[in-house]
Write an enzyme that holds these catalytic residues in place. Structure first.
Site, PDB file in Angstrom:
ATOM      1  N   SER A 164       0.604  -1.378  -0.102  1.00 52.14           N
ATOM      2  CA  SER A 164       0.006   0.132  -0.019  1.00 52.14           C
ATOM      3  C   SER A 164       0.979   1.559   0.114  1.00 52.14           C
ATOM      4  O   SER A 164       1.390   1.492  -0.861  1.00 52.14           O
ATOM      5  CB  SER A 164      -0.833  -0.001   1.177  1.00 52.14           C
ATOM      6  OG  SER A 164      -2.019   1.000   1.251  1.00 52.14           O
TER       7      SER A 164
ATOM      8  N   ASP B 246      -3.996   5.697  -2.751  1.00 55.31           N
ATOM      9  CA  ASP B 246      -2.759   5.196  -2.275  1.00 55.31           C
ATOM     10  C   ASP B 246      -2.437   3.999  -2.959  1.00 55.31           C
ATOM     11  O   ASP B 246      -3.163   3.743  -3.994  1.00 55.31           O
ATOM     12  CB  ASP B 246      -2.828   4.590  -0.882  1.00 55.31           C
ATOM     13  CG  ASP B 246      -4.009   3.565  -0.503  1.00 55.31           C
ATOM     14  OD1 ASP B 246      -4.570   3.393  -1.447  1.00 55.31           O
ATOM     15  OD2 ASP B 246      -4.209   3.304   0.663  1.00 55.31           O
TER      16      ASP B 246
ATOM     17  N   ASP C 209      -2.365   0.728  -3.378  1.00 58.83           N
ATOM     18  CA  ASP C 209      -3.347  -0.370  -3.706  1.00 58.83           C
ATOM     19  C   ASP C 209      -4.799  -0.082  -3.845  1.00 58.83           C
ATOM     20  O   ASP C 209      -5.927  -0.843  -4.012  1.00 58.83           O
ATOM     21  CB  ASP C 209      -3.135  -1.543  -2.595  1.00 58.83           C
ATOM     22  CG  ASP C 209      -3.725  -1.122  -1.389  1.00 58.83           C
ATOM     23  OD1 ASP C 209      -3.675  -0.058  -0.826  1.00 58.83           O
ATOM     24  OD2 ASP C 209      -3.925  -2.092  -0.502  1.00 58.83           O
TER      25      ASP C 209
ATOM     26  N   ASP D  70      -7.112   1.024  -1.854  1.00 58.54           N
ATOM     27  CA  ASP D  70      -8.343   0.646  -1.133  1.00 58.54           C
ATOM     28  C   ASP D  70      -8.788   2.065  -0.340  1.00 58.54           C
ATOM     29  O   ASP D  70     -10.053   1.678   0.588  1.00 58.54           O
ATOM     30  CB  ASP D  70      -8.012  -0.437  -0.030  1.00 58.54           C
ATOM     31  CG  ASP D  70      -6.950  -0.344   0.953  1.00 58.54           C
ATOM     32  OD1 ASP D  70      -6.074   0.977   0.606  1.00 58.54           O
ATOM     33  OD2 ASP D  70      -6.630  -0.868   1.845  1.00 58.54           O
TER      34      ASP D  70
END
Length: 451
Positions: free
Chosen positions: A95, A239, A241, A243
């Protein structure tokens, strides 16, 4: 096994997190869950493909059939695990952590996070277990889930009602760009009048523009400038990834995640009155005000994705939000998504004859907030006791639900230890009093830093 944290796996590549450990975790997942099928993906980091291959090797050797999604965001794994009815979903990602790190996030059937006891079993099996090699290994195949995933995302809005908007989109050289491209193609086919202004768009394992973490003030100015230069209606940054997504108003000003929780609660309750909304305990007066005004019900949960998701499932909440920009949706297997929030805000902007700054400013005026302030202290327990002693005689309410929360007539604060870093995290909010917010922020900062 220093790479095992509270909710996931994370560590310095080839020191704390190696290919062997990734393979062993794959075998442990198979042993603990008795999985027959798994879906696996990875982010754009240089080490992610080899850690993903090791994970897949561990699963295949344990007799698990694996569907490889390739380069994905974490929420694509959440979606695919439920959509494809897999027993396990695994994302290789670090992340927003520094470039030398990588990590592993995993979920079980129906994209449920593992409980603390299950997570501990996976850890112990990784450390002590001998992988059970099946004579007939699992079957490997690649899979393209994108059309079904975009169908799911767009089911949250009525595309025919979307008004013309210009949006700056900044994946930060992470993996969100390919999803935006897929949404853009669908918008073009449906004649949805959204224009995307794309910056730092291509996945790049070197992260030439810095590790994407828009929660940090120093990470925001590029998105803010792009919004102003392109005269966009809103900016969106993710960010690594994706999420989490972070929003900027038409003036390039960053919008605190706390107020996005209020916006999304309002969006859901407009169409679903009476439903429950879950919030974390750090700041919530604005959320409670909006939910009650919209005839919903607020439910408090401890901070952390596994805890929020469990609370939402137990009370059948339609939406859950954390001020840290994690947003959870019943319609998305109770999981967090960085794509659904901005789509819902686009829906809200299309329904109202207002700019996003005008909508947000009402909440900011009614319930000013400090944002999250972080402090490194030598002894967090002593600091918490010192703060409580200072305020306890004047406090109207004290609770220890998640850290120390103290409430007064026109202000409140939450002070809690980080679950992932050696930090104390402070959040303060008031009822319409920016001067009080400023004075109490200075007062608490002095108390926390006192030696």
């Amino acid at each position: 096994m220093n790479c095992f944290k509270k909710y996931d796996v994370r560590g310095v590549v080839d020191i704390e997190l190696t290919e062997d450990i990734s393979k062993r975790i794959g075998a442990a997942l198979a042993a603990v869950t008795h999985a027959q099928t798994a879906v696996v993906g990875c982010d754009a980091r240089a080490s992610s493909p080899r850690l993903k291959k090791a994970m897949i090797d561990g699963l295949l050797a344990s007799g698990v059939d694996v569907m490889d999604l390739g380069q994905t965001g974490t929420e694509e794994i959440y979606f695919a695990c439920q959509h494809l009815n897999c027993d396990v979903g695994v994302e290789i990602t670090a992340s927003h952590n520094p470039i030398e790190f990588n990590g592993i996030k995993f979920v079980g059937k129906d994209s449920k996070p593992f409980s603390e006891s299950e997570f501990e079993q996976i850890k112990q099996q990784t450390i002590n277990g001998q992988p059970q090699m099946h004579q007939k290994g699992g079957r490997y195949r690649t899979f393209d889930h994108m059309n079904a995933y975009v169908d799911c995302l767009l089911s949250h809005i009525a595309t025919e009602n979307i008004k013309p908007l210009r949006l700056v989109v900044n994946p930060g050289n992470g993996v969100a760009g390919r999803v935006i491209d897929a949404i853009e193609q669908r918008f073009l086919a449906l004649q949805v009048p959204i224009t995307f202004v794309k910056i730092f768009y291509e996945p790049d394992s070197e992260f030439p523009n810095g590790i994407p973490n828009p929660l940090l003030p120093e990470d925001r100015w590029k998105t803010a400038n792009a919004v102003k230069e392109s005269r966009a209606d809103m900016g969106i940054a993710w960010d690594g990834d994706f999420d989490r997504c972070f929003l900027f108003d038409e003036n390039g000003r960053f919008i605190d995640g706390y107020y996005i929780v209020g916006l999304l609660a309002q969006s859901f309750l407009a169409d679903n009155p009476g439903q429950k909304v879950v919030h974390d305990p750090r700041v919530f007066w604005n959320t409670a005000h909006i939910v009650e005004r919209c005839h919903g019900e607020v439910v408090k949960s401890q901070t952390g994705h596994a805890l929020i998701k469990a609370k939402m499932r137990s009370c059948d909440a339609i939406y859950g939000g954390e001020m840290s920009a994690h947003h959870y949706f019943k319609s998305f297997a109770y999981c967090d998504s960085g794509m659904i929030p901005w789509l819902l805000v686009v829906k809200l902007l299309s329904e109202r004859d207002q700019k996003i700054s005008e909508i947000v400013s009402v909440m900011q005026t009614q319930f000013p907030s400090s944002g999250e302030l972080n402090f490194r202290v030598s002894n967090s327990g002593d600091t918490l006791q010192r703060v409580q002693r200072y305020y306890e005689k004047s406090a109207h309410q004290i609770d220890y639900f998640d850290g120390l929360s103290m409430q007064f007539e026109r202000w409140r604060f939450n002070l809690r230890s980080s679950a992932t870093e050696p930090l104390l995290r402070l959040n303060i909010e008031t009822r319409g009093d920016s001067s009080l917010l400023e004075s109490k922020t200075k007062e608490l900062t002095s108390l926390i830093k006192f030696n």
